[in-house]
Design a protein around this motif. Sequence first.
Motif, PDB file in Angstrom:
ATOM      1  N   PRO A 130       0.948  -1.257   0.023  1.00 24.59           N
ATOM      2  CA  PRO A 130       0.055  -0.104   0.150  1.00 24.59           C
ATOM      3  C   PRO A 130       0.937   1.278  -0.019  1.00 24.59           C
ATOM      4  CG  PRO A 130      -0.254  -0.867   2.189  1.00 24.59           C
ATOM      5  CD  PRO A 130       0.549  -2.050   1.151  1.00 24.59           C
ATOM      6  N   ALA A 131       1.967   1.286   0.634  1.00 26.61           N
ATOM      7  CA  ALA A 131       2.687   2.648   0.783  1.00 26.61           C
ATOM      8  C   ALA A 131       3.662   2.664  -0.161  1.00 26.61           C
ATOM      9  CB  ALA A 131       3.055   2.717   2.256  1.00 26.61           C
ATOM     10  N   PHE A 132       3.940   1.745  -1.135  1.00 24.91           N
ATOM     11  CA  PHE A 132       5.295   1.803  -1.885  1.00 24.91           C
ATOM     12  C   PHE A 132       4.669   2.447  -3.253  1.00 24.91           C
ATOM     13  CE2 PHE A 132       7.204  -1.830   0.694  1.00 24.91           C
ATOM     14  CZ  PHE A 132       7.701  -0.864   1.642  1.00 24.91           C
ATOM     15  N   GLY A 133       5.468   3.220  -3.680  1.00 25.29           N
ATOM     16  CA  GLY A 133       5.214   3.813  -5.178  1.00 25.29           C
ATOM     17  C   GLY A 133       3.956   4.949  -5.169  1.00 25.29           C
ATOM     18  N   ALA A 134       3.620   5.408  -3.920  1.00 23.78           N
ATOM     19  CA  ALA A 134       2.549   6.167  -3.725  1.00 23.78           C
ATOM     20  C   ALA A 134       2.986   7.686  -3.433  1.00 23.78           C
ATOM     21  CB  ALA A 134       1.619   5.626  -2.704  1.00 23.78           C
ATOM     22  N   ASP A 172      20.170  -4.676  -5.672  1.00 21.23           N
ATOM     23  CA  ASP A 172      21.252  -3.847  -5.772  1.00 21.23           C
ATOM     24  C   ASP A 172      20.850  -2.536  -6.731  1.00 21.23           C
ATOM     25  OD1 ASP A 172      22.947  -5.807  -4.634  1.00 21.23           O
ATOM     26  OD2 ASP A 172      23.591  -6.421  -6.604  1.00 21.23           O
ATOM     27  N   ILE A 173      19.903  -2.625  -7.280  1.00 22.11           N
ATOM     28  CA  ILE A 173      19.434  -1.432  -8.246  1.00 22.11           C
ATOM     29  C   ILE A 173      18.626  -0.410  -7.124  1.00 22.11           C
ATOM     30  CG2 ILE A 173      17.757  -0.567  -9.717  1.00 22.11           C
ATOM     31  CD1 ILE A 173      17.929  -3.150 -11.392  1.00 22.11           C
ATOM     32  N   VAL A 174      18.100  -1.023  -6.074  1.00 25.23           N
ATOM     33  CA  VAL A 174      17.418  -0.026  -5.340  1.00 25.23           C
ATOM     34  C   VAL A 174      18.453   0.594  -4.492  1.00 25.23           C
ATOM     35  CG1 VAL A 174      15.722  -0.064  -3.063  1.00 25.23           C
ATOM     36  CG2 VAL A 174      14.972  -1.400  -4.974  1.00 25.23           C
ATOM     37  N   ALA A 175      19.514  -0.146  -3.976  1.00 27.20           N
ATOM     38  CA  ALA A 175      20.660   0.593  -3.194  1.00 27.20           C
ATOM     39  C   ALA A 175      21.485   1.519  -3.955  1.00 27.20           C
ATOM     40  CB  ALA A 175      21.359  -0.593  -2.813  1.00 27.20           C
ATOM     41  N   TYR A 176      21.488   1.409  -5.269  1.00 28.32           N
ATOM     42  CA  TYR A 176      22.001   2.198  -6.009  1.00 28.32           C
ATOM     43  C   TYR A 176      21.436   3.611  -6.244  1.00 28.32           C
ATOM     44  CZ  TYR A 176      23.361   4.750 -10.452  1.00 28.32           C
ATOM     45  OH  TYR A 176      23.575   5.703 -11.311  1.00 28.32           O
ATOM     46  N   ARG A 229       8.718  -4.732 -10.074  1.00 30.64           N
ATOM     47  CA  ARG A 229       7.713  -4.080  -9.567  1.00 30.64           C
ATOM     48  C   ARG A 229       8.592  -3.201  -8.314  1.00 30.64           C
ATOM     49  NH1 ARG A 229       2.120  -3.364  -7.926  1.00 30.64           N
ATOM     50  NH2 ARG A 229       1.932  -2.241  -6.071  1.00 30.64           N
ATOM     51  N   ILE A 230       9.463  -3.956  -7.425  1.00 27.89           N
ATOM     52  CA  ILE A 230      10.152  -3.348  -6.508  1.00 27.89           C
ATOM     53  C   ILE A 230      10.970  -2.234  -7.028  1.00 27.89           C
ATOM     54  CG2 ILE A 230      12.032  -3.722  -4.778  1.00 27.89           C
ATOM     55  CD1 ILE A 230      10.807  -6.582  -4.383  1.00 27.89           C
ATOM     56  N   VAL A 231      11.741  -2.263  -8.015  1.00 34.28           N
ATOM     57  CA  VAL A 231      12.545  -1.020  -8.761  1.00 34.28           C
ATOM     58  C   VAL A 231      11.586  -0.041  -9.161  1.00 34.28           C
ATOM     59  CG1 VAL A 231      14.069  -0.664 -10.539  1.00 34.28           C
ATOM     60  CG2 VAL A 231      14.362  -2.574  -9.353  1.00 34.28           C
ATOM     61  N   ARG A 232      10.430  -0.516  -9.715  1.00 34.72           N
ATOM     62  CA  ARG A 232       9.465   0.731 -10.383  1.00 34.72           C
ATOM     63  C   ARG A 232       9.181   1.522  -9.147  1.00 34.72           C
ATOM     64  NH1 ARG A 232       6.945  -3.250 -13.270  1.00 34.72           N
ATOM     65  NH2 ARG A 232       5.179  -3.106 -11.881  1.00 34.72           N
ATOM     66  N   GLU A 233       8.715   0.799  -8.001  1.00 32.69           N
ATOM     67  CA  GLU A 233       8.258   1.667  -6.712  1.00 32.69           C
ATOM     68  C   GLU A 233       9.309   2.695  -6.452  1.00 32.69           C
ATOM     69  OE1 GLU A 233       5.951  -2.083  -4.484  1.00 32.69           O
ATOM     70  OE2 GLU A 233       7.973  -1.450  -4.121  1.00 32.69           O
ATOM     71  N   HIS A 234      10.546   2.516  -6.398  1.00 31.27           N
ATOM     72  CA  HIS A 234      11.663   3.360  -6.031  1.00 31.27           C
ATOM     73  C   HIS A 234      11.636   4.376  -7.031  1.00 31.27           C
ATOM     74  CE1 HIS A 234      13.383   1.583  -2.328  1.00 31.27           C
ATOM     75  NE2 HIS A 234      12.832   0.444  -2.597  1.00 31.27           N
ATOM     76  N   LEU A 235      11.887   4.132  -8.454  1.00 30.86           N
ATOM     77  CA  LEU A 235      11.931   5.006  -9.519  1.00 30.86           C
ATOM     78  C   LEU A 235      10.587   6.157  -9.219  1.00 30.86           C
ATOM     79  CD1 LEU A 235      12.638   2.809 -12.331  1.00 30.86           C
ATOM     80  CD2 LEU A 235      14.211   4.538 -11.242  1.00 30.86           C
TER      81      LEU A 235
END
Length: 244
Positions: free
Chosen positions: A151-155, A233-237, A179-185
């Motif tokens: 619920p709280a990711f990518g919002a 690793d992408i999220v950490a970057y 999805r995990i990467v897109r949420e951070h982008l």
Amino acid sequence: MLAPAAVLCYAMRMNRTLDVATSFAASAARMGSGMQIAPLGPRPKKRLELYEFEACPYCRKVREALSALDLEAMIYPCPKDGPRFRPAVIRRGGKAQFPFLVDPNTGKELYESDDIITYLFQQYGDGRVPLPLRLGPVTDVTSMLASAWRPAFGARYRTAKQPQKPLELYSFEASPFCRIVREHLCALELPYVLHNVAKGSPRRDAFVKRSGKMMVPYLVDPNTGTEMFESADIVAYLERRYAE
Ligand SMILES: N[C@@H](CCC(=O)N[C@@H](CS)C(=O)NCC(=O)O)C(=O)O
């Protein structure tokens, strides 16, 4: 008192297994829609533009359609409180409603996920919208269920430095790791070129030539010359390079 959703989100940040499991559950709620390509029609000459945010169930439907139609898009993330692209949508379309699609090939600018999906399959497919995207309320409810797992990711927007050039992401909608990467982008409001490489995509060969293997997500950052696999690793970057 902390809401259950907030507790779940906190636990996910602490625990990679839970993070991945809930992202799998989100994809499962949509029964893998956005994993495989559909019959393809004419290809656009110019890249489509999509204003969206990851947690929005209507935006997810449109991203599934882009994956199924093997379409690239310039993604402008519009998390709540995002200072850049939300105002751009209001200026262009007149209201803050997402998804908002711009097709520079035809001059079409569309709100309403179902209208966008019908348009995309007419223009770039064989005119038939796949079953998981044309079940009306069932499509909407399962897409909401997918979002409900995270619920709280990518919002919501988190302050970030803006890149000079857009990033690039090789992905397909049904992949829980993408999805995990897109949420951070999205949360960092980082614009990116979305290269869809769903199963059956004619782009897969070129992708494998570039990256060395068929695995997504794969991030390219032309600002730093970085190219990398592995969602964690992408999220950490992204956090290291862009979050403030
Ligand atoms: N019927 C519309 C509904 C779109 C919609 O309600 N989008 C929400 C996000 S899920 C929205 O734009 N909310 C305004 C906002 O986020 O500020 C569609 O299918 O596209």
